[in-house]
Design a protein around this motif. Structure first.
Motif, short mmCIF file in Angstrom:
data_model
loop_
_atom_site.label_atom_id
_atom_site.label_comp_id
_atom_site.label_asym_id
_atom_site.label_seq_id
_atom_site.Cartn_x
_atom_site.Cartn_y
_atom_site.Cartn_z
N ARG A 39 0.72 -1.13 -0.08
CA ARG A 39 -0.02 -0.11 0.09
C ARG A 39 0.77 1.06 0.13
O ARG A 39 0.73 2.29 -0.71
CB ARG A 39 -0.97 0.03 1.33
N ILE A 40 2.01 1.19 0.67
CA ILE A 40 2.86 2.55 0.70
C ILE A 40 3.47 2.51 -0.60
O ILE A 40 3.59 3.63 -1.16
CB ILE A 40 4.08 2.26 1.82
N TYR A 44 3.25 5.82 -3.00
CA TYR A 44 4.25 6.45 -3.37
C TYR A 44 4.04 6.64 -4.80
O TYR A 44 4.70 7.60 -5.66
CB TYR A 44 5.67 5.51 -3.25
N GLN A 45 3.85 5.53 -5.65
CA GLN A 45 3.57 5.69 -7.00
C GLN A 45 2.53 6.97 -7.51
O GLN A 45 2.65 7.66 -8.44
CB GLN A 45 3.14 4.72 -7.72
N VAL A 46 1.55 6.80 -6.85
CA VAL A 46 0.43 8.00 -6.95
C VAL A 46 1.00 9.45 -6.98
O VAL A 46 0.85 10.16 -7.64
CB VAL A 46 -0.86 7.54 -6.11
N ALA A 47 1.76 9.50 -5.68
CA ALA A 47 2.50 10.82 -5.33
C ALA A 47 3.51 11.25 -6.21
O ALA A 47 3.44 12.37 -6.84
CB ALA A 47 3.02 10.79 -4.01
#
Length: 93
Positions: A39-40, A44-47
């Motif tokens: 999930r982290i 991170y990918q989305v951010a």
């Protein structure tokens, strides 16, 4: 000089090497490799994508400053600049 010991060592080096990767591939042929992103990692990918999509320069902030500089109307208050500089230096301590 012991020749028989040499012959034994030579036999060790002349043995055919087994291909472990082929054995493992045959044994695990029914299993497919897969991975799961945590999930982290997804957050991170989305951010990272959001940052990459954002503009490097905020035109809504810089456009008025550019216009006033080009018109020669941009003035810097020396007192305000000195106050902000001292404030930043105090924050660093």
């Amino acid at each position: 000089m012991r020749i028989d010991a040499y012959a034994q060592v030579q036999q060790i080096y002349n043995t055919p090497k087994t291909d472990k990767s082929r054995k493992n591939a045959k044994a695990n042929a029914s299993e497919a490799d897969c991975f799961e992103i945590s999930r982290i990692g997804r957050d991170y990918q989305v951010a990272k994508q959001a940052v990459a999509a954002a503009a490097d320069v905020r035109e809504d902030v810089t456009a008025p400053l550019k216009k006033s500089i080009q018109a020669g109307a941009y003035e810097v208050s020396v007192g305000k600049f000195a106050d902000k500089l001292l404030q930043r230096l105090e924050e660093m301590r």
